[in-house]
Write an enzyme that holds these catalytic residues in place. Sequence first.
Site, PDB file in Angstrom:
ATOM      1  N   ASP A  84      -4.132   5.204   6.721  1.00  0.00           N
ATOM      2  CA  ASP A  84      -5.087   6.088   7.259  1.00  0.00           C
ATOM      3  C   ASP A  84      -6.045   5.400   7.790  1.00  0.00           C
ATOM      4  O   ASP A  84      -5.516   5.181   8.688  1.00  0.00           O
ATOM      5  CB  ASP A  84      -5.538   6.890   6.062  1.00  0.00           C
ATOM      6  CG  ASP A  84      -6.070   8.038   6.398  1.00  0.00           C
ATOM      7  OD1 ASP A  84      -5.560   8.106   8.180  1.00  0.00           O
ATOM      8  OD2 ASP A  84      -6.674   8.841   6.183  1.00  0.00           O
ATOM      9  N   GLU A 105       1.016  -1.422  -0.077  1.00  0.00           N
ATOM     10  CA  GLU A 105      -0.544   0.250   0.187  1.00  0.00           C
ATOM     11  C   GLU A 105       1.394   1.185  -0.127  1.00  0.00           C
ATOM     12  O   GLU A 105       2.094   1.051   0.314  1.00  0.00           O
ATOM     13  CB  GLU A 105      -0.766   0.028   1.042  1.00  0.00           C
ATOM     14  CG  GLU A 105      -2.742  -0.798   0.743  1.00  0.00           C
ATOM     15  CD  GLU A 105      -2.933   0.334   0.121  1.00  0.00           C
ATOM     16  OE1 GLU A 105      -2.613   1.507  -0.302  1.00  0.00           O
ATOM     17  OE2 GLU A 105      -4.596   0.794   1.063  1.00  0.00           O
ATOM     18  N   ASP A 106       0.410   2.314  -0.770  1.00  0.00           N
ATOM     19  CA  ASP A 106       0.698   3.515  -0.698  1.00  0.00           C
ATOM     20  C   ASP A 106       1.179   4.277   0.523  1.00  0.00           C
ATOM     21  O   ASP A 106       1.854   4.549   2.306  1.00  0.00           O
ATOM     22  CB  ASP A 106       0.849   4.516  -0.722  1.00  0.00           C
ATOM     23  CG  ASP A 106      -1.435   4.860  -1.624  1.00  0.00           C
ATOM     24  OD1 ASP A 106      -1.889   4.201  -0.594  1.00  0.00           O
ATOM     25  OD2 ASP A 106      -1.347   5.650  -2.405  1.00  0.00           O
TER      26      ASP A 106
HETATM   27  P1  IMP Z   1      -7.586   4.171   4.404  1.00  0.00           P
HETATM   28  O1  IMP Z   1      -9.138   2.933   4.098  1.00  0.00           O
HETATM   29  O2  IMP Z   1      -7.983   5.471   5.001  1.00  0.00           O
HETATM   30  O3  IMP Z   1      -7.138   3.499   5.424  1.00  0.00           O
HETATM   31  O4  IMP Z   1      -7.632   5.138   3.102  1.00  0.00           O
HETATM   32  C1  IMP Z   1      -6.577   4.583   2.885  1.00  0.00           C
HETATM   33  C2  IMP Z   1      -5.902   5.195   1.089  1.00  0.00           C
HETATM   34  O5  IMP Z   1      -6.729   6.720   1.060  1.00  0.00           O
HETATM   35  C3  IMP Z   1      -4.838   5.169   0.332  1.00  0.00           C
HETATM   36  O6  IMP Z   1      -4.409   4.103  -0.246  1.00  0.00           O
HETATM   37  C4  IMP Z   1      -4.676   6.140  -0.265  1.00  0.00           C
HETATM   38  O7  IMP Z   1      -4.590   6.305  -1.457  1.00  0.00           O
HETATM   39  C5  IMP Z   1      -5.477   7.502   0.688  1.00  0.00           C
HETATM   40  N1  IMP Z   1      -4.881   8.424   1.602  1.00  0.00           N
HETATM   41  C6  IMP Z   1      -4.997   7.973   2.749  1.00  0.00           C
HETATM   42  N2  IMP Z   1      -4.293   9.281   3.212  1.00  0.00           N
HETATM   43  C7  IMP Z   1      -4.007  10.011   2.446  1.00  0.00           C
HETATM   44  C8  IMP Z   1      -2.717  11.080   1.931  1.00  0.00           C
HETATM   45  O8  IMP Z   1      -2.745  12.073   3.260  1.00  0.00           O
HETATM   46  N3  IMP Z   1      -2.442  11.471   0.775  1.00  0.00           N
HETATM   47  C9  IMP Z   1      -2.554  10.422  -0.310  1.00  0.00           C
HETATM   48  N4  IMP Z   1      -4.043   9.578   0.093  1.00  0.00           N
HETATM   49  C10 IMP Z   1      -3.585   9.453   0.799  1.00  0.00           C
HETATM   50 MG    MG Z   2      -5.648   8.094  -3.574  1.00  0.00          MG
END
Ligand code: IMP
Ligand code: MG
Length: 171
Positions: A99, A95-96
């Site tokens: 969050d 994953e990048d």
């Molecule tokens: P989660 O489901 O909230 O964990 O979100 C994960 C996805 O949200 C990542 O794979 C990113 O594509 C996007 N994301 C979350 N935080 C950031 C950020 O600070 N910058 C850019 N993309 C983000």
């Molecule tokens: Mg994204």
Amino acid sequence: MPEFIPLISDLEITKQIQKTGQKISSDYKEKDLVLVGVLKGSFIFMADLTRQISIDHDIDFIGASSYEGTSSTGQIVFTKQPDLEFESRDILLVEDIVDTGNTLLKIIEFIQLLNPKSIKICTLIDKHERREVKMDVDYSCFSLDKGFIVGYGLDYNEKYRNLPAIYDLKL
Ligand code: IMP
Ligand code: MG
């Protein structure tokens, strides 16, 4: 005009990925490793990480999308299914950024249905502040408390993925 505050340099990124690649190479020596990148954010990280892993491994991608702007919509849409066989194999999700953890949770639930031998997580950035689900990240290159970052694959509304380093975005 948005402001880009430098956060992690391309040199720091390279060094951390080298270390992570070495660790994965040693941990997965006797295993059947498949790196599975989560599109689109991981595409640059995947390209660099795979070249730092010295053992044989396969590459696949899963497409998942959850974000609009700087906040998660909570809904995850699968945009690409994996191509390879996952059964009895050692899956390492790439994953990048993690969050809230909701995207990975949905992906893990989906992959579990394919009966892999193991599933672990490797992320470029582990962002803590908004975590909503318990998620053990096995490999993380960088840790971040809060903020919204772009560059090195990470986007804001599909822009700025091309920046070679990572920046804090102030809108
Ligand atoms: P989660 O489901 O909230 O964990 O979100 C994960 C996805 O949200 C990542 O794979 C990113 O594509 C996007 N994301 C979350 N935080 C950031 C950020 O600070 N910058 C850019 N993309 C983000
Ligand atoms: Mg994204």
